[in-house]
Design a protein around this motif. Structure first.
Motif, PDB file in Angstrom:
ATOM      1  N   ARG A  90       0.681  -1.196  -0.336  1.00 46.26           N
ATOM      2  CA  ARG A  90      -0.353   0.394  -0.287  1.00 46.26           C
ATOM      3  C   ARG A  90       0.860   1.635   0.187  1.00 46.26           C
ATOM      4  N   ALA A  91       0.601   2.215  -0.784  1.00 46.48           N
ATOM      5  CA  ALA A  91       0.777   3.772  -0.601  1.00 46.48           C
ATOM      6  C   ALA A  91       1.536   3.699   1.296  1.00 46.48           C
ATOM      7  N   TYR A  92       0.723   3.631   1.805  1.00 42.98           N
ATOM      8  CA  TYR A  92       1.187   4.095   3.651  1.00 42.98           C
ATOM      9  C   TYR A  92       1.992   3.327   4.005  1.00 42.98           C
ATOM     10  N   GLU A  93       2.206   1.949   3.393  1.00 40.66           N
ATOM     11  CA  GLU A  93       3.582   1.145   3.340  1.00 40.66           C
ATOM     12  C   GLU A  93       4.807   1.750   2.529  1.00 40.66           C
ATOM     13  N   LEU A  94       4.784   1.858   1.617  1.00 43.59           N
ATOM     14  CA  LEU A  94       5.455   2.313   1.629  1.00 43.59           C
ATOM     15  C   LEU A  94       6.074   3.533   1.629  1.00 43.59           C
ATOM     16  N   ALA A  95       5.776   4.301   2.144  1.00 45.42           N
ATOM     17  CA  ALA A  95       5.999   5.592   2.474  1.00 45.42           C
ATOM     18  C   ALA A  95       6.750   5.565   4.260  1.00 45.42           C
ATOM     19  N   ALA A  96       6.168   4.917   4.221  1.00 47.80           N
ATOM     20  CA  ALA A  96       6.679   4.646   6.617  1.00 47.80           C
ATOM     21  C   ALA A  96       8.211   4.021   6.126  1.00 47.80           C
ATOM     22  N   THR A 139       8.085  10.607   6.355  1.00 47.31           N
ATOM     23  CA  THR A 139       7.633  10.456   7.592  1.00 47.31           C
ATOM     24  C   THR A 139       5.999  11.634   7.163  1.00 47.31           C
ATOM     25  N   GLU A 140       6.477  12.615   6.121  1.00 45.65           N
ATOM     26  CA  GLU A 140       5.354  13.518   6.665  1.00 45.65           C
ATOM     27  C   GLU A 140       4.282  12.801   5.633  1.00 45.65           C
ATOM     28  N   ILE A 141       4.339  12.329   4.152  1.00 46.47           N
ATOM     29  CA  ILE A 141       3.730  11.868   3.593  1.00 46.47           C
ATOM     30  C   ILE A 141       2.732  10.444   4.577  1.00 46.47           C
ATOM     31  N   ALA A 142       3.324   9.698   4.829  1.00 48.66           N
ATOM     32  CA  ALA A 142       3.057   8.626   5.721  1.00 48.66           C
ATOM     33  C   ALA A 142       2.063   9.618   6.820  1.00 48.66           C
ATOM     34  N   THR A 143       1.707  10.314   7.538  1.00 46.51           N
ATOM     35  CA  THR A 143       1.685  11.087   8.317  1.00 46.51           C
ATOM     36  C   THR A 143       0.118  11.576   7.711  1.00 46.51           C
ATOM     37  N   MET A 144       0.878  11.693   6.671  1.00 53.84           N
ATOM     38  CA  MET A 144      -0.926  12.402   5.952  1.00 53.84           C
ATOM     39  C   MET A 144      -1.763  11.436   5.189  1.00 53.84           C
ATOM     40  N   LEU A 145      -1.140  10.089   4.804  1.00 58.14           N
ATOM     41  CA  LEU A 145      -1.620   9.363   4.822  1.00 58.14           C
ATOM     42  C   LEU A 145      -2.402   8.453   5.618  1.00 58.14           C
ATOM     43  N   ARG A 146      -2.364   8.355   7.309  1.00 62.32           N
ATOM     44  CA  ARG A 146      -2.763   7.773   8.131  1.00 62.32           C
ATOM     45  C   ARG A 146      -3.806   8.653   8.732  1.00 62.32           C
ATOM     46  N   GLU A 147      -3.146   9.809   8.629  1.00 65.16           N
ATOM     47  CA  GLU A 147      -4.827  11.107   8.811  1.00 65.16           C
ATOM     48  C   GLU A 147      -5.432  10.798   8.148  1.00 65.16           C
ATOM     49  N   ARG A 148      -5.312   9.994   6.306  1.00 62.19           N
ATOM     50  CA  ARG A 148      -6.855  10.304   5.300  1.00 62.19           C
ATOM     51  C   ARG A 148      -7.115   8.740   5.820  1.00 62.19           C
ATOM     52  N   GLY A 149      -6.806   8.356   6.959  1.00 58.42           N
ATOM     53  CA  GLY A 149      -7.600   7.255   7.149  1.00 58.42           C
ATOM     54  C   GLY A 149      -6.495   5.682   7.350  1.00 58.42           C
ATOM     55  N   ALA A 150      -5.823   5.543   6.111  1.00 61.95           N
ATOM     56  CA  ALA A 150      -5.139   4.484   6.152  1.00 61.95           C
ATOM     57  C   ALA A 150      -4.692   3.479   7.095  1.00 61.95           C
ATOM     58  N   PRO A 151      -4.764   2.317   7.183  1.00 58.64           N
ATOM     59  CA  PRO A 151      -4.592   1.250   8.405  1.00 58.64           C
ATOM     60  C   PRO A 151      -3.200   1.433   9.109  1.00 58.64           C
ATOM     61  N   LEU A 184       1.045  -0.247  10.045  1.00 55.84           N
ATOM     62  CA  LEU A 184       1.526  -1.065   9.653  1.00 55.84           C
ATOM     63  C   LEU A 184       1.489  -2.404  10.637  1.00 55.84           C
ATOM     64  N   ASP A 185       1.793  -3.093   9.504  1.00 55.21           N
ATOM     65  CA  ASP A 185       1.315  -4.821  10.249  1.00 55.21           C
ATOM     66  C   ASP A 185       2.743  -5.244  10.645  1.00 55.21           C
ATOM     67  N   ASP A 186       2.886  -6.516  11.219  1.00 54.41           N
ATOM     68  CA  ASP A 186       3.839  -6.884  11.935  1.00 54.41           C
ATOM     69  C   ASP A 186       5.269  -6.880  10.857  1.00 54.41           C
ATOM     70  N   VAL A 187       4.698  -7.154   9.904  1.00 57.53           N
ATOM     71  CA  VAL A 187       6.590  -7.595   8.494  1.00 57.53           C
ATOM     72  C   VAL A 187       6.748  -6.131   8.617  1.00 57.53           C
ATOM     73  N   HIS A 188       5.495  -5.159   8.229  1.00 53.26           N
ATOM     74  CA  HIS A 188       6.025  -4.007   8.005  1.00 53.26           C
ATOM     75  C   HIS A 188       6.818  -3.301   8.942  1.00 53.26           C
ATOM     76  N   GLU A 189       6.636  -3.571  10.008  1.00 55.48           N
ATOM     77  CA  GLU A 189       7.058  -2.630  11.392  1.00 55.48           C
ATOM     78  C   GLU A 189       8.332  -3.700  11.104  1.00 55.48           C
ATOM     79  N   VAL A 190       8.589  -4.880  10.701  1.00 57.66           N
ATOM     80  CA  VAL A 190      10.562  -5.304  10.661  1.00 57.66           C
ATOM     81  C   VAL A 190      11.091  -4.302   9.180  1.00 57.66           C
TER      82      VAL A 190
END
Length: 202
Positions: free
Chosen positions: A50-56, A61-73, A75-81
């Protein structure tokens, strides 16, 4: 052959811009009402992320924050890794989680090398990623092409093979650096070749 819909093309643009850190482009696409969870045409280069996963994961970080504010779930445990490794944090995942991370995206070292994320290389290796993994190129080809000398050095220190040739053009990392006029990298790789070709004395 099915043609992409306008919505898919917008979603593709969001995924691409998020992965490349193109903040203004992300803003424009979001203003057009695109779904933050949309995966567009699911081009294989993005490995289904997903776009949020790629940004994060890539540190935008600025893009990731924006996507989270727009409702992106989140990261799951793998993407946290993935995100922790790309930040250069020591690998602490369990063997099972590390295996799932490698299985989900074995090509993550290519992205780290392309971006010059030298700090990510050892954590990725410790997790079990292959630093010689080859898609269209290897991580060493990517780092050499983009002129990331520190990344090139570290990859070789960690076992990357500077003689590997890419499957499409049959080029070595050095030839890729030469093609993109990355003289520091060319000089360094040439010095390695000179060292390995020196005759040994008994």
């Amino acid at each position: 052959m099915a043609h992409q819909t306008p919505q898919q093309l917008l979603e593709d643009e969001l995924v691409f811009a998020s992965s490349e850190g193109l903040l203004h482009r992300v803003e424009l696409v979001l203003e057009a009402g695109v779904d933050v969870e949309g995966r567009g045409t699911e081009h294989p280069i993005f490995c289904g992320h997903r776009a949020y996963e790629l940004a994060a994961v890539t540190g935008h970080t600025e893009i990731a924050t924006m996507l989270r504010e727009r409702g992106a779930p989140p990261l799951d445990d793998v993407h946290e890794v993935f995100a922790a490794a790309m930040r250069g944090e020591p690998a602490t995942a369990s063997p099972e989680l590390a295996r799932r991370a490698v299985d989900r995206n074995p090509y993550l070292p290519l992205r780290a090398a392309e971006l010059g994320r030298t700090e990510a290389l050892r954590p990725l290796k410790d997790l079990g990623f292959n630093l010689n993994v080859c898609g269209m190129t290897t991580p060493l080809h990517q780092a050499a092409f983009h002129g990331h000398l520190a990344t090139v050095r570290t990859l070789i220190e960690l076992g990357a093979d500077p003689t590997t040739r890419d499957p499409q053009y049959n080029g070595t990392p050095r030839s890729w650096a030469e093609h993109n006029h990355q003289q520091e990298v060319v000089t360094y790789l040439a010095s390695l070749e000179a060292t390995t070709s020196e005759p040994t004395t008994s």
